[in-house]
Every structure is written in C-alpha cells, then in structure tokens.
Design a protein around this motif. Structure first.
Motif, PDB file in Angstrom:
ATOM      1  N   HIS A   1      38.354  37.659  34.377  1.00 17.37           N
ATOM      2  CA  HIS A   1      39.164  37.014  35.419  1.00 17.37           C
ATOM      3  C   HIS A   1      38.636  37.408  36.789  1.00 17.37           C
ATOM      4  O   HIS A   1      39.333  38.060  37.577  1.00 17.37           O
ATOM      5  CB  HIS A   1      40.638  37.429  35.283  1.00 17.37           C
ATOM      6  N   PRO A   2      37.413  37.046  37.137  1.00 16.11           N
ATOM      7  CA  PRO A   2      36.809  37.532  38.384  1.00 16.11           C
ATOM      8  C   PRO A   2      37.569  37.135  39.645  1.00 16.11           C
ATOM      9  O   PRO A   2      37.618  37.907  40.604  1.00 16.11           O
ATOM     10  CB  PRO A   2      35.403  36.920  38.356  1.00 16.11           C
ATOM     11  N   GLN A   3      38.194  35.948  39.641  1.00 18.64           N
ATOM     12  CA  GLN A   3      38.949  35.542  40.831  1.00 18.64           C
ATOM     13  C   GLN A   3      40.185  36.420  41.021  1.00 18.64           C
ATOM     14  O   GLN A   3      40.516  36.817  42.146  1.00 18.64           O
ATOM     15  CB  GLN A   3      39.360  34.066  40.738  1.00 18.64           C
ATOM     16  N   LEU A   4      40.856  36.733  39.905  1.00 21.65           N
ATOM     17  CA  LEU A   4      42.019  37.613  40.009  1.00 21.65           C
ATOM     18  C   LEU A   4      41.600  39.038  40.348  1.00 21.65           C
ATOM     19  O   LEU A   4      42.318  39.752  41.053  1.00 21.65           O
ATOM     20  CB  LEU A   4      42.821  37.591  38.708  1.00 21.65           C
ATOM     21  N   SER A   5      40.442  39.444  39.871  1.00 22.45           N
ATOM     22  CA  SER A   5      39.917  40.759  40.225  1.00 22.45           C
ATOM     23  C   SER A   5      39.734  40.869  41.738  1.00 22.45           C
ATOM     24  O   SER A   5      40.102  41.877  42.360  1.00 22.45           O
ATOM     25  CB  SER A   5      38.589  41.016  39.511  1.00 22.45           C
ATOM     26  N   ALA A   6      39.180  39.825  42.338  1.00 25.64           N
ATOM     27  CA  ALA A   6      38.992  39.818  43.789  1.00 25.64           C
ATOM     28  C   ALA A   6      40.327  39.802  44.518  1.00 25.64           C
ATOM     29  O   ALA A   6      40.473  40.406  45.584  1.00 25.64           O
ATOM     30  CB  ALA A   6      38.148  38.611  44.194  1.00 25.64           C
ATOM     31  N   LEU A   7      41.299  39.118  43.961  1.00 22.72           N
ATOM     32  CA  LEU A   7      42.620  39.039  44.577  1.00 22.72           C
ATOM     33  C   LEU A   7      43.301  40.405  44.584  1.00 22.72           C
ATOM     34  O   LEU A   7      43.847  40.833  45.604  1.00 22.72           O
ATOM     35  CB  LEU A   7      43.480  38.033  43.810  1.00 22.72           C
ATOM     36  N   VAL A   8      43.263  41.095  43.455  1.00 19.87           N
ATOM     37  CA  VAL A   8      43.929  42.396  43.346  1.00 19.87           C
ATOM     38  C   VAL A   8      43.206  43.447  44.174  1.00 19.87           C
ATOM     39  O   VAL A   8      43.836  44.296  44.809  1.00 19.87           O
ATOM     40  CB  VAL A   8      44.005  42.834  41.868  1.00 19.87           C
TER      41      VAL A   8
END
Length: 376
Positions: A188-195
């Motif tokens: 989940h790279p996009q969520l990783s960047a978000l968190v």
C-alpha cells in the motif's frame, strides 16, 4: 510479618515485569504470576512511545536502556493531523523528539529476557482474600498461596483492586476498532506515504481515525467511535463495511485506511477509573499501572506504569519499606490524576482545534486551512 516481605507480583505486563526485573536485580525474593499460558500465548498489541522522565527512566533503573535502544525506533516519532476533508493541519517529523517508539511485543521480550524462568505462567487469579496479616491468592489452575505483600499489576479489571476500593472502571464514552495494514510500504505505497513515519490522526467531532506505524512495515489503524456502554459491557462487533459507513463522507484517502485493511476488526471499548481515585493504604496490598489508575490510551498509561514499578521497587528496597510504599502510593496517585484527566480530555474531545492546540499547532482559523492530503 517477615522483615522483608514475601512478595507476589500478579501480572506480567510492562509494570509487573519491570518491578520483577528491579527486585531480581536487587536480589530480593518475589514470585511473579501471569494468567497467559506462555509468553507467546497472545499478541501484545501496538506500539508505545517511551518518555524520558517515565518509561525510559524506569528502563534505565533496571539496567535495560541499552537493550531498549536496540529496539527503539527514533525515526517513527512523527505526527500528522488531518481534518475529515483531508486537509493537513499539522506535520511534525519528530526528529527533535525523545519519545522513541517500541512495539509492545518487543518491550515484553526485552523484559522477559532479564527474568529467565521467573514467570509462573498459566496462573489466572480467581480470588484474593485477606487472611490474618497475609493475602491468600487462589488461581484457576488450583494453586493456592499466601504472601505478606501482593502487588496488583493485573490490569484494567484487576481482581486485587477490590481489596482496596469499591471503585470499578467506567466506560470512557468511546470505543476503538483496530484494523491492520501489513507490509504497507510494498502493498500500500500510497497509504504508506500518507501515514509517514509515526502517527496519523484525522478528526471530525467525536469521530477519529488513528494510523500508527509499527515495526516491520506494519500499520495499525484505529477507528474511534462515540458509544455508551455499561460496566464491563463489550463493544458491538463491526465489520470494515460498517466502519466505512461511519466515515462515509470523509476524504477518500482517509477512508482507504479502513477499506484496504485486513478483514479482521478488533473492538476495544475504552474504560477508565475516575482521575481523582484514591484508596486507603493497606500494608498487604498495593497496585500499579492500569490496576491503579486506568486511563484512556493517550500516550501516558504505559509510561506511568513503568515509572510506578520503578518507584515501588525503590520503596521496597528501602530500609523502612512500609513507610516508603505508603509514600509511593501518594506520589503515584497524584501524578496519575493529572495524566488521567488530560488523557480523558484529549481522547474524547469534540474539538479539532483543541487537539491541534495540544499537539502544538496553530489554531488560528482552523476551518480555512488549505493544505491537502498528499497526492495518491
């Protein structure tokens, strides 16, 4: 009663283990009981940020700070605060902080490593009673033992608390629902960047989303919902689909923290003791950690539990341990009262501006902040 008491510590959570480590290091006799059948009987939960003056100080006192450093994640101290529309209101990378993260399981492992063979596993306390000048403990496995002093480190629903007070935990008005995002950096790279590296918080009114980065690219997500529960009542079971309904009009990227998580959802009703809670001292029983001062999870409970244990160890190893334990209880309860009241306000606050102020952000015209969620 013996000159140095025969001590039982009930509960092998952070507080009980730290106390046992200190007594073991001082050469003081004790017996440590734990309800779990073994060290790996259940998962230990999410992460903790250990504070210098409480959790870290307690580990230093037990000679375990270097071991802690091997597990500590200084890189994951960041905080991001969003509103429900996805506007970033605060970002702190945490690089100047001294509250490094450690997973609860890793903390337990390093404490247990200092106590080889000292935990009596499979001892679930069923009944505690005062017999003459001793405390009799009856366990679910049939074992019965008596001690001069019993330390209740047995958590929110302590069976030893009843020997000191009639006060019972009250529901705090919210329940958390825990979900997991495994291997977030790859899957989940996009969520990783978000968190980011640390904790994401998003809030509107009584509804809050938390996402906390744990070790090994594992993120735990907590959806906080307002609820009213009776004493000991379980929170209703909810699915991911149910939770998404509660956050139906939130920014799509924030909703993905729920939508892309695994199917398992763990309800966690939040209970507390009144912050002003006190008990009349007894020479045969004392409490530490959640057994003494249960509060909502806002970063202080486990730290205070570790400090409780270190301070109690100092008291028990002093010449006049009776007086020292009494004095320790007063200091512990006064310290916890402030933290518990703050934790209750923080976790149940309906105001995004209040949360932003507590986190050190600029509350001026919160509604007009225009920085959007990082792009997907």
């Amino acid at each position: 009663m013996s000159v140095f008491p025969r001590i039982a510590v009930v509960g092998a959570g952070p507080a009980g283990l730290l106390l046992a480590c200190r007594l073991h290091r001082a050469g003081r006799p004790f017996t440590l009981f734990e309800a779990d059948a073994a060290a790996d009987a259940r998962a230990q939960g999410g992460m903790l940020d250990l504070h210098a003056e409480t959790g870290q100080a307690a580990l230093r006192s037990a000679g375990l700070f270097e071991d802690f450093q091997r597990w500590a994640r200084y890189e994951d101290q960041g905080t991001r605060l969003f509103d429900a529309e996805g506007r970033l209101l605060l970002e702190d990378d945490g690089q100047a902080g001294d509250r490094p993260e450690i997973d609860r399981g890793h903390l337990r492992d390093l404490l247990l490593a200092a106590l080889p063979g000292r935990v009596h596993w499979g001892h679930a306390l069923q009944q505690a009673s005062l017999v003459d000048e001793e405390v009799e403990l009856r366990f679910g496995n049939g074992d019965v033992q008596r001690f001069d002093l019993v330390v209740g480190a047995d958590g929110a629903w302590s069976r030893l608390r009843a020997l000191l007070t009639d006060v019972r935990p009250l529901h705090a008005g919210i329940s958390l629902y825990e979900l997991s995002l495994a291997d977030i950096d790859r899957a989940h790279p996009q969520l990783s960047a978000l968190v980011g590296h640390g904790t994401l918080i998003a809030k509107r009114g009584q509804y809050t989303l938390f996402a906390q980065r744990n070790a090994d690219a594992h993120v735990r997500v907590y959806a906080s919902l307002p609820q009213v529960l009776g004493e000991g009542e379980l929170a209703p079971s909810l699915s991911r689909a149910d939770l998404l309904q509660h956050f139906a009009d939130w920014h799509p990227d924030l909703r993905r923290l729920i939508a892309e998580a695994g199917d398992a959802v763990r309800p966690w009703p939040i209970y507390r003791l009144p912050p002003e809670h006190r008990w009349v001292h007894r020479p045969t029983v004392t409490l530490i950690g959640d057994a003494a001062h249960l509060m909502p999870p806002a970063g202080e409970g486990a730290n205070l539990a570790l400090r409780d244990a270190a301070d109690l160890a100092d008291a028990l190893c002093s010449h006049d341990w009776h007086a020292a334990v009494r004095a320790h209880e007063q200091t512990m309860m006064a310290r916890a009262e402030v933290a518990a009241a703050s934790a209750q306000r923080l976790l149940t606050a309906n105001s995004l501006a209040y949360l932003l102020e507590v986190l050190g952000g600029d509350t001026a015209d919160v509604g007009d902040v225009a920085c959007a969620v990082p792009s997907r």
